[in-house]
Design a protein around this motif. Structure first.
Motif, PDB file in Angstrom:
ATOM      1  N   TRP A  48       0.838  -1.209   0.000  1.00 28.12           N
ATOM      2  CA  TRP A  48       0.000   0.000   0.000  1.00 28.12           C
ATOM      3  C   TRP A  48       0.871   1.256   0.000  1.00 28.12           C
ATOM      4  O   TRP A  48       0.686   2.166  -0.793  1.00 28.12           O
ATOM      5  CB  TRP A  48      -0.943   0.017   1.200  1.00 28.12           C
ATOM      6  N   TYR A  49       1.848   1.295   0.892  1.00 28.85           N
ATOM      7  CA  TYR A  49       2.673   2.493   1.011  1.00 28.85           C
ATOM      8  C   TYR A  49       3.677   2.641  -0.124  1.00 28.85           C
ATOM      9  O   TYR A  49       4.108   3.746  -0.443  1.00 28.85           O
ATOM     10  CB  TYR A  49       3.361   2.554   2.377  1.00 28.85           C
ATOM     11  N   GLU A  50       4.048   1.538  -0.752  1.00 26.61           N
ATOM     12  CA  GLU A  50       4.978   1.610  -1.882  1.00 26.61           C
ATOM     13  C   GLU A  50       4.272   2.029  -3.177  1.00 26.61           C
ATOM     14  O   GLU A  50       4.793   2.844  -3.923  1.00 26.61           O
ATOM     15  CB  GLU A  50       5.682   0.267  -2.104  1.00 26.61           C
ATOM     16  N   SER A  51       3.087   1.443  -3.449  1.00 23.47           N
ATOM     17  CA  SER A  51       2.483   1.611  -4.776  1.00 23.47           C
ATOM     18  C   SER A  51       0.984   1.876  -4.781  1.00 23.47           C
ATOM     19  O   SER A  51       0.396   1.951  -5.863  1.00 23.47           O
ATOM     20  CB  SER A  51       2.733   0.347  -5.593  1.00 23.47           C
ATOM     21  N   SER A  52       0.367   1.981  -3.615  1.00 27.49           N
ATOM     22  CA  SER A  52      -1.101   2.064  -3.532  1.00 27.49           C
ATOM     23  C   SER A  52      -1.743   0.870  -4.232  1.00 27.49           C
ATOM     24  O   SER A  52      -2.786   0.987  -4.873  1.00 27.49           O
ATOM     25  CB  SER A  52      -1.623   3.373  -4.119  1.00 27.49           C
ATOM     26  N   PHE A  53      -1.096  -0.289  -4.135  1.00 22.63           N
ATOM     27  CA  PHE A  53      -1.553  -1.562  -4.704  1.00 22.63           C
ATOM     28  C   PHE A  53      -1.568  -1.577  -6.223  1.00 22.63           C
ATOM     29  O   PHE A  53      -2.244  -2.395  -6.837  1.00 22.63           O
ATOM     30  CB  PHE A  53      -2.935  -1.966  -4.182  1.00 22.63           C
ATOM     31  N   ASN A  54      -0.810  -0.706  -6.866  1.00 23.95           N
ATOM     32  CA  ASN A  54      -0.778  -0.614  -8.333  1.00 23.95           C
ATOM     33  C   ASN A  54       0.411  -1.399  -8.878  1.00 23.95           C
ATOM     34  O   ASN A  54       1.567  -1.050  -8.629  1.00 23.95           O
ATOM     35  CB  ASN A  54      -0.690   0.851  -8.758  1.00 23.95           C
ATOM     36  N   THR A  55       0.126  -2.420  -9.674  1.00 25.30           N
ATOM     37  CA  THR A  55       1.202  -3.260 -10.218  1.00 25.30           C
ATOM     38  C   THR A  55       2.101  -2.515 -11.199  1.00 25.30           C
ATOM     39  O   THR A  55       3.244  -2.917 -11.405  1.00 25.30           O
ATOM     40  CB  THR A  55       0.640  -4.507 -10.927  1.00 25.30           C
ATOM     41  N   ASP A  97       9.235  -7.408 -15.242  1.00 30.83           N
ATOM     42  CA  ASP A  97       8.594  -8.560 -14.598  1.00 30.83           C
ATOM     43  C   ASP A  97       7.825  -8.165 -13.343  1.00 30.83           C
ATOM     44  O   ASP A  97       6.956  -8.914 -12.885  1.00 30.83           O
ATOM     45  CB  ASP A  97       9.629  -9.618 -14.207  1.00 30.83           C
ATOM     46  N   TYR A  98       8.141  -7.023 -12.759  1.00 33.51           N
ATOM     47  CA  TYR A  98       7.513  -6.617 -11.504  1.00 33.51           C
ATOM     48  C   TYR A  98       6.321  -5.697 -11.715  1.00 33.51           C
ATOM     49  O   TYR A  98       5.777  -5.165 -10.747  1.00 33.51           O
ATOM     50  CB  TYR A  98       8.550  -5.964 -10.597  1.00 33.51           C
ATOM     51  N   ASP A 105       7.496 -13.729  -9.047  1.00 31.02           N
ATOM     52  CA  ASP A 105       8.832 -13.133  -9.025  1.00 31.02           C
ATOM     53  C   ASP A 105       8.917 -11.995  -8.002  1.00 31.02           C
ATOM     54  O   ASP A 105       9.946 -11.828  -7.356  1.00 31.02           O
ATOM     55  CB  ASP A 105       9.262 -12.665 -10.416  1.00 31.02           C
ATOM     56  N   ASP A 106       7.840 -11.257  -7.809  1.00 29.07           N
ATOM     57  CA  ASP A 106       7.832 -10.181  -6.806  1.00 29.07           C
ATOM     58  C   ASP A 106       8.064 -10.771  -5.407  1.00 29.07           C
ATOM     59  O   ASP A 106       8.895 -10.269  -4.638  1.00 29.07           O
ATOM     60  CB  ASP A 106       6.484  -9.442  -6.792  1.00 29.07           C
TER      61      ASP A 106
END
Length: 147
Positions: A48-55, A97-98, A105-106
């Protein structure tokens, strides 16, 4: 054929955004990737804090460093940007890939980083925001055995 092409062109901006998980979707998908139930809330909080759950999240840190995907895996240290810039590629994957919904892989990369750093110290988002979170952070997800 032209209709399909027009539809594809209309959808491209949405495809470029990647997939945005809900908290509970991500928890269930991480569980399916063998993330321990006891740590599930930590992974979800960090995402959540890294990407707001956005791949497809991308964050330019410096000219030679970009963070990619759900967990913001770094292009200098942990993945190969495949752009000719120097990279250590500690997790052994191209950065692209991430930025998809295949979390295999993540998860492998984050587990590797946790081993190398003997915990979550590699993630300032985790350190600054998630250390005090408990399993109650994902209690609404209805995952049996949390707690």
């Amino acid at each position: 054929m032209m209709h399909s092409l027009a539809l594809l062109l209309l959808c491209l901006p949405y495809l470029a955004q990647g997939y945005i998980y809900t908290k509970c979707e991500l928890a269930r998908d991480l569980l399916a990737e063998n993330v321990a139930k006891s740590e599930l809330h930590k992974w979800v909080c960090m995402a959540w804090y890294e990407s707001s759950f956005n791949t497809a999240a991308v964050n330019q840190n410096s000219p030679n460093s970009v963070d990619h995907g759900l967990f913001q895996i770094n292009s200098y240290w942990n993945c190969d940007p495949q752009n000719g810039k120097p990279a250590k590629n500690g997790c052994g994957h191209p950065c692209s890939d991430y930025k998809n919904t295949d979390l295999t892989d993540d998860v492998a990369c984050i587990k590797k980083l946790k081993r190398e750093h003997k915990g979550w110290g590699f993630s300032m988002s985790y350190t600054n925001n998630c250390q005090s979170k408990t399993s109650s952070y994902i209690s609404e997800c209805g995952i049996p055995g949390l707690g």
